[in-house]
Scaffold this motif. Structure first.
Motif, mmCIF file in Angstrom:
data_model
loop_
_atom_site.group_PDB
_atom_site.id
_atom_site.type_symbol
_atom_site.label_atom_id
_atom_site.label_comp_id
_atom_site.label_asym_id
_atom_site.label_seq_id
_atom_site.Cartn_x
_atom_site.Cartn_y
_atom_site.Cartn_z
ATOM 1 N N MET A 9 -69.326 31.782 44.843
ATOM 2 C CA MET A 9 -67.946 32.187 45.095
ATOM 3 C C MET A 9 -67.496 33.284 44.127
ATOM 4 S SD MET A 9 -64.507 29.877 45.486
ATOM 5 C CE MET A 9 -65.139 29.143 46.997
ATOM 6 N N LYS A 10 -68.019 33.214 42.925
ATOM 7 C CA LYS A 10 -67.686 34.242 41.941
ATOM 8 C C LYS A 10 -68.115 35.610 42.451
ATOM 9 C CE LYS A 10 -68.352 35.576 37.130
ATOM 10 N NZ LYS A 10 -69.012 35.247 35.840
ATOM 11 N N GLN A 11 -69.300 35.665 43.067
ATOM 12 C CA GLN A 11 -69.793 36.932 43.591
ATOM 13 C C GLN A 11 -68.925 37.422 44.754
ATOM 14 O OE1 GLN A 11 -72.371 38.750 42.201
ATOM 15 N NE2 GLN A 11 -71.514 40.303 43.593
ATOM 16 N N GLN A 12 -68.452 36.466 45.585
ATOM 17 C CA GLN A 12 -67.566 36.841 46.691
ATOM 18 C C GLN A 12 -66.301 37.527 46.167
ATOM 19 O OE1 GLN A 12 -67.673 32.784 48.746
ATOM 20 N NE2 GLN A 12 -67.270 34.150 50.490
ATOM 21 N N LEU A 13 -65.734 36.960 45.119
ATOM 22 C CA LEU A 13 -64.516 37.525 44.530
ATOM 23 C C LEU A 13 -64.773 38.910 43.961
ATOM 24 C CD1 LEU A 13 -63.085 34.337 42.760
ATOM 25 C CD2 LEU A 13 -62.141 35.486 44.772
ATOM 26 N N GLU A 14 -65.891 39.082 43.292
ATOM 27 C CA GLU A 14 -66.235 40.387 42.719
ATOM 28 C C GLU A 14 -66.401 41.425 43.830
ATOM 29 O OE1 GLU A 14 -66.192 41.233 39.714
ATOM 30 O OE2 GLU A 14 -66.430 39.433 38.508
ATOM 31 N N ASN A 15 -67.026 41.008 44.953
ATOM 32 C CA ASN A 15 -67.219 41.921 46.081
ATOM 33 C C ASN A 15 -65.881 42.337 46.697
ATOM 34 O OD1 ASN A 15 -69.971 41.774 45.740
ATOM 35 N ND2 ASN A 15 -70.275 40.208 47.333
ATOM 36 N N ILE A 16 -64.954 41.354 46.804
ATOM 37 C CA ILE A 16 -63.619 41.647 47.345
ATOM 38 C C ILE A 16 -62.901 42.655 46.464
ATOM 39 C CG2 ILE A 16 -61.311 40.657 47.692
ATOM 40 C CD1 ILE A 16 -62.721 38.112 48.713
ATOM 41 N N LYS A 17 -62.987 42.460 45.154
ATOM 42 C CA LYS A 17 -62.322 43.364 44.211
ATOM 43 C C LYS A 17 -62.866 44.784 44.342
ATOM 44 C CE LYS A 17 -61.468 44.106 39.285
ATOM 45 N NZ LYS A 17 -61.726 43.618 37.903
ATOM 46 N N GLU A 18 -64.174 44.919 44.393
ATOM 47 C CA GLU A 18 -64.810 46.238 44.493
ATOM 48 C C GLU A 18 -64.459 46.925 45.816
ATOM 49 O OE1 GLU A 18 -69.297 48.236 44.328
ATOM 50 O OE2 GLU A 18 -69.008 46.095 43.919
ATOM 51 N N LYS A 19 -64.525 46.157 46.909
ATOM 52 C CA LYS A 19 -64.237 46.717 48.222
ATOM 53 C C LYS A 19 -62.776 47.165 48.321
ATOM 54 C CE LYS A 19 -64.355 45.604 53.158
ATOM 55 N NZ LYS A 19 -64.533 44.529 54.166
ATOM 56 N N ALA A 20 -61.886 46.328 47.784
ATOM 57 C CA ALA A 20 -60.448 46.644 47.847
ATOM 58 C C ALA A 20 -60.126 47.914 47.067
ATOM 59 C CB ALA A 20 -59.638 45.471 47.311
ATOM 60 N N SER A 21 -60.726 48.076 45.904
ATOM 61 C CA SER A 21 -60.467 49.261 45.082
ATOM 62 C C SER A 21 -60.914 50.529 45.789
ATOM 63 C CB SER A 21 -61.182 49.130 43.735
ATOM 64 O OG SER A 21 -60.658 48.055 42.994
ATOM 65 N N VAL A 28 -65.975 24.008 45.243
ATOM 66 C CA VAL A 28 -66.460 24.415 43.919
ATOM 67 C C VAL A 28 -66.516 23.203 43.005
ATOM 68 C CG1 VAL A 28 -66.011 25.921 41.935
ATOM 69 C CG2 VAL A 28 -65.464 26.700 44.248
ATOM 70 N N SER A 29 -67.512 23.167 42.132
ATOM 71 C CA SER A 29 -67.665 22.036 41.212
ATOM 72 C C SER A 29 -66.497 22.010 40.227
ATOM 73 C CB SER A 29 -68.986 22.145 40.442
ATOM 74 O OG SER A 29 -68.976 23.293 39.606
ATOM 75 N N ALA A 30 -66.233 20.855 39.665
ATOM 76 C CA ALA A 30 -65.117 20.683 38.734
ATOM 77 C C ALA A 30 -65.278 21.572 37.505
ATOM 78 C CB ALA A 30 -65.020 19.223 38.309
ATOM 79 N N GLU A 31 -66.534 21.817 37.083
ATOM 80 C CA GLU A 31 -66.774 22.654 35.901
ATOM 81 C C GLU A 31 -66.433 24.124 36.179
ATOM 82 O OE1 GLU A 31 -69.040 20.623 37.213
ATOM 83 O OE2 GLU A 31 -68.961 18.971 35.760
ATOM 84 N N GLU A 32 -66.779 24.587 37.390
ATOM 85 C CA GLU A 32 -66.572 26.001 37.715
ATOM 86 C C GLU A 32 -65.159 26.317 38.207
ATOM 87 O OE1 GLU A 32 -70.806 27.882 39.022
ATOM 88 O OE2 GLU A 32 -69.696 26.805 40.579
ATOM 89 N N ARG A 33 -64.437 25.279 38.658
ATOM 90 C CA ARG A 33 -63.135 25.518 39.280
ATOM 91 C C ARG A 33 -62.159 26.288 38.379
ATOM 92 N NH1 ARG A 33 -61.398 20.250 41.870
ATOM 93 N NH2 ARG A 33 -63.331 20.681 43.004
ATOM 94 N N PRO A 34 -62.005 25.945 37.097
ATOM 95 C CA PRO A 34 -61.071 26.714 36.250
ATOM 96 C C PRO A 34 -61.481 28.183 36.102
ATOM 97 C CG PRO A 34 -61.644 24.625 35.213
ATOM 98 C CD PRO A 34 -62.581 24.799 36.368
ATOM 99 N N ILE A 35 -62.806 28.430 36.027
ATOM 100 C CA ILE A 35 -63.304 29.795 35.861
ATOM 101 C C ILE A 35 -63.011 30.621 37.109
ATOM 102 C CG2 ILE A 35 -65.362 31.201 35.455
ATOM 103 C CD1 ILE A 35 -66.553 28.765 33.976
ATOM 104 N N ILE A 36 -63.327 30.020 38.270
ATOM 105 C CA ILE A 36 -63.103 30.713 39.540
ATOM 106 C C ILE A 36 -61.606 30.942 39.762
ATOM 107 C CG2 ILE A 36 -63.381 30.588 42.038
ATOM 108 C CD1 ILE A 36 -65.971 31.068 40.503
ATOM 109 N N GLY A 37 -60.803 29.929 39.458
ATOM 110 C CA GLY A 37 -59.360 30.043 39.632
ATOM 111 C C GLY A 37 -58.763 31.160 38.780
ATOM 112 N N GLN A 38 -59.221 31.251 37.539
ATOM 113 C CA GLN A 38 -58.718 32.299 36.645
ATOM 114 C C GLN A 38 -59.128 33.683 37.147
ATOM 115 O OE1 GLN A 38 -59.937 31.879 32.549
ATOM 116 N NE2 GLN A 38 -59.031 33.829 31.939
ATOM 117 N N LEU A 39 -60.385 33.798 37.599
ATOM 118 C CA LEU A 39 -60.859 35.076 38.115
ATOM 119 C C LEU A 39 -60.070 35.491 39.355
ATOM 120 C CD1 LEU A 39 -62.877 37.415 38.116
ATOM 121 C CD2 LEU A 39 -64.460 35.950 39.438
ATOM 122 N N ALA A 40 -59.811 34.532 40.254
ATOM 123 C CA ALA A 40 -59.057 34.835 41.474
ATOM 124 C C ALA A 40 -57.641 35.310 41.140
ATOM 125 C CB ALA A 40 -59.008 33.601 42.373
#
Length: 341
Positions: free
Chosen positions: A1-13, A49-61
């Motif tokens: 999911m982290k990669q999906q978010l990075e791709n969205i950011k790059e495409k949008a820019s 998303v796993s409980a460990e990754e959820r805060p990281i993904i949420g912050q990135l989003a």
């Protein structure tokens, strides 16, 4: 999911740089940040998303969303500016076309100011303007008030960090106007003044004055009295009771205080006139020779008078407003009474 978010950011820019219209920009915003937008769709999968990754993904989003919102706002300002410039160049935007009548009223002080200006124009006066931020020389020294003179204590001045000040009286424009027009001259200059004083029914820290100068050969006190009586009779459309008493002002000699019989109480005494029946309205006098000399005027040939009309207080008397603070309150119930449409 982290990669999906990075791709969205790059495409949008990349897409954002190619957008040239407001409509396309709005479509872009909906496509990425709307209810069914790309970023929103990814966030709906947070449950996977796993409980460990959820805060990281949420912050990135959240960072990506904030970044896109900021870029969209910047882009919108750029597109609006370009559109306005284009209309101006093409002549499709007519800056001289009258606006729609959306109503509104003139402030009572503005009404009285315009009325007085018209009166003095018929008597040959030029209407000038002054600065609200002045230097010490114009506000004091050019008016025969040197440093450490006790008269400065009467004015409760607001000083600025750069050494300048908010003008305490419209007289601050006298020196500049004398040097601009030379003698003979007849000039009227209204303005807003500031003093750090306690407020009550007849005092406020912000108020309006109307300064007048007349300089010429053989100008005397009789000329001053004539102009003041003409002014008051025109403003009030009736004879008003006034009194002239000695007053000290360093920039005039002799100096006078012209008081008006309080029209709120008819001279009986009220909070507006501090129970005296009279209201100080118009300090005036013959311009001090030192002030004329500092203004570049030949004192062997010319004399002149000056007056500082309390425009705010005159407005109170004309309309029966019993508290000066009402005029600076922005109270629409008061202002709507002066509808001039």
């Amino acid at each position: 999911m982290k990669q999906q978010l990075e791709n969205i950011k790059e495409k949008a820019s990349l897409e954002l740089t190619d957008i040239n219209t407001i409509n396309d920009l709005e479509a872009f915003r909906i496509n990425y940040l709307g209810k069914n937008g790309s970023l929103t769709a990814v966030l709906k999968q947070m449950g996977k998303v796993s409980a460990e990754e959820r805060p990281i993904i949420g912050q990135l989003a959240n960072e990506i969303r904030a970044s896109l919102e900021k870029e969209i706002a910047i882009k919108e300002k750029q597109l609006i500016k370009i559109a306005i410039e284009k209309e101006l160049l093409n002549g499709t935007f007519d800056t001289t076309y009258p606006s729609k009548n959306i109503g509104g009223t003139l402030h009572p002080i503005t009404i009285v100011q315009k009325e007085i200006e018209d009166i003095f124009k018929t008597m040959g006066f030029i209407i000038e303007d002054g600065f609200e931020i002045e230097n010490e020389y114009n506000n004091f020294e050019a008016l025969n008030i040197p440093k450490h003179h006790p008269a400065r204590d009467m004015q409760d001045t607001y000083y600025l960090d750069n050494g300048q000040l908010l003008k305490t009286h419209t007289s601050a424009a006298q020196n500049r106007i004398m040097r601009k027009y030379k003698a003979p001259l007849k000039v009227l200059f209204p303005g807003r003044c500031f003093r750090n004083e306690a407020t009550d029914a007849s005092h406020d820290n912000t108020f309006f004055q109307m300064e007048g100068l007349m300089i010429g050969e053989d100008v005397s006190i009789s000329n001053l009295i004539y102009f003041m009586k003409s002014l008051l009779s025109e403003v009030f459309k009736k004879d008003v009771k006034v009194r002239l008493r000695p007053g000290f002002f360093p920039f005039v000699e002799p100096g006078f205080e012209l008081d008006i019989n309080c029209l709120i109480c008819g001279g009986e005494g009220c909070p507006t006139c501090h129970q005296s029946g009279w209201l100080e309205l118009l300090p005036c006098g013959m311009i001090h020779p030192s002030v004329l000399e500092m203004g570049g005027i030949d004192t062997e040939k010319y004399t002149g008078f000056a007056f500082g009309l309390g425009l705010t207080r005159l407005t109170m008397m004309k309309y029966g407003i019993n508290d000066i603070r009402v005029l600076n309150s922005g109270n629409l119930k008061v202002l709507k009474q002066f509808d001039v449409r």
